[in-house]
Design a protein around this motif. Structure first.
Motif, short mmCIF file in Angstrom:
data_model
loop_
_atom_site.label_atom_id
_atom_site.label_comp_id
_atom_site.label_asym_id
_atom_site.label_seq_id
_atom_site.Cartn_x
_atom_site.Cartn_y
_atom_site.Cartn_z
N UNK A 49 0.94 -1.59 0.06
CA UNK A 49 0.23 0.05 0.07
C UNK A 49 0.63 1.19 0.12
N UNK A 50 2.07 1.46 0.00
CA UNK A 50 2.75 2.03 -0.05
C UNK A 50 4.39 2.10 -0.90
N UNK A 51 4.58 3.31 -1.28
CA UNK A 51 5.93 3.61 -2.27
C UNK A 51 6.94 3.64 -1.17
N UNK A 52 7.11 3.91 0.38
CA UNK A 52 7.96 4.20 0.60
C UNK A 52 9.21 3.11 1.02
N UNK A 53 8.15 2.07 0.99
CA UNK A 53 9.59 0.74 1.17
C UNK A 53 10.07 1.06 3.05
N UNK A 54 10.32 -0.11 3.41
CA UNK A 54 10.78 -0.56 4.51
C UNK A 54 12.64 -0.46 5.03
N UNK A 55 12.42 0.47 6.73
CA UNK A 55 14.33 -0.05 6.65
C UNK A 55 14.09 -0.57 8.45
N UNK A 56 14.56 -1.93 8.00
CA UNK A 56 14.26 -2.73 9.47
C UNK A 56 16.27 -2.25 10.21
N UNK A 57 16.50 -2.50 11.49
CA UNK A 57 17.68 -2.26 11.78
C UNK A 57 17.44 -3.89 13.02
N UNK A 87 11.71 -1.14 16.07
CA UNK A 87 13.36 -1.49 15.53
C UNK A 87 12.77 -1.22 13.66
N UNK A 88 12.04 -1.14 13.32
CA UNK A 88 11.53 -1.34 12.16
C UNK A 88 10.71 0.71 11.46
N UNK A 89 11.30 0.32 10.35
CA UNK A 89 10.31 2.33 9.59
C UNK A 89 10.63 2.18 8.50
N UNK A 90 8.62 2.64 8.22
CA UNK A 90 8.26 2.73 7.01
C UNK A 90 8.51 3.28 5.97
N UNK A 91 10.27 3.12 5.79
CA UNK A 91 10.58 3.85 4.48
C UNK A 91 12.08 3.41 4.14
N UNK A 107 9.51 5.39 13.61
CA UNK A 107 9.09 3.17 13.74
C UNK A 107 7.62 3.07 13.17
N UNK A 108 7.61 1.93 13.06
CA UNK A 108 6.44 0.81 13.30
C UNK A 108 5.81 1.50 14.27
N UNK A 109 6.52 1.37 15.46
CA UNK A 109 5.87 1.05 17.28
C UNK A 109 5.53 2.74 17.17
N UNK A 110 4.06 2.45 17.82
CA UNK A 110 3.11 3.95 18.34
C UNK A 110 4.64 4.66 19.55
N UNK A 111 4.92 5.90 18.81
CA UNK A 111 5.56 6.75 19.97
C UNK A 111 6.76 6.85 19.85
N UNK A 112 7.27 5.71 18.96
CA UNK A 112 8.55 5.70 19.08
C UNK A 112 9.32 5.79 18.22
N UNK A 143 12.32 -2.43 -2.49
CA UNK A 143 11.94 -1.20 -1.11
C UNK A 143 11.96 -1.86 -0.42
N UNK A 144 13.43 -2.66 0.11
CA UNK A 144 13.70 -3.14 1.58
C UNK A 144 14.88 -2.94 1.98
N UNK A 145 15.32 -2.49 3.49
CA UNK A 145 16.66 -2.89 3.72
C UNK A 145 16.88 -2.79 4.98
N UNK A 146 17.72 -3.59 5.01
CA UNK A 146 18.02 -4.57 6.35
C UNK A 146 19.58 -4.17 7.32
#
Length: 160
Positions: A49-57, A87-91, A107-112, A143-146
């Protein structure tokens, strides 16, 4: 219908984090948490649903080994999910992006929020409680970086 890049991204995430042979068994605890918290549908929906991709640490097993024994086991499923999401960013950010400037990451976490910066010309990521260098890129293709990190960004005791 999901795009080819969405399927590629999910496949890459599964291969680098869940398949022990691909990850060199450096992420067995992160793997367990991803599966236990059922994050793959969340990731898939975001990528569809997004073209932003994802970054995970992704904390390595070395990172988890620095935590007091039993910290993760004491968390509820909801707390573990918050932990993984923090630990995940929706971009999507490439390693080159992380190496340029300091900026906050929601991040995907509320308020983090995480903050990326440079220390001795190497990217670091910080939760405010913990700052750790980005050890290496496990996956760095849109679209994914880890990115592997050797410290847990959000200590489990802060979620309790």
């Amino acid at each position: 219908m999901a795009s080819f890049s969405t399927y590629y991204a999910l496949l890459a995430l599964v291969l680098v984090l869940v398949a022990p042979a691909a990850s060199g068994k450096q992420f067995t605890i992160a793997d367990k948490l991803l599966l236990e918290t059922n994050m793959f549908p969340v990731i898939q929906k975001h990528l569809e649903t997004s073209t932003e991709g994802l970054t995970a640490f992704a904390p390595t097993d070395v990172a988890f080994g620095k935590l007091p024994p039993g910290d993760l086991d004491r968390l509820t499923l909801a707390q573990k999910t918050q932990f993984v999401r923090s630990h995940m960013v929706p971009k999507y950010y490439s390693f080159a992006n992380l190496s340029r400037v300091s900026f906050p990451l929601q991040t995907f976490a509320q308020g983090k929020t995480l903050k990326v910066g440079l220390r001795q010309n190497m990217p670091v990521v910080s939760s405010g409680l913990v700052t750790t260098p980005v050890a290496f890129a496990v996956q760095d293709k849109y679209p994914v970086s880890v990115f592997a990190i050797n410290d847990v960004l959000i200590p489990p005791k802060t979620l309790g």
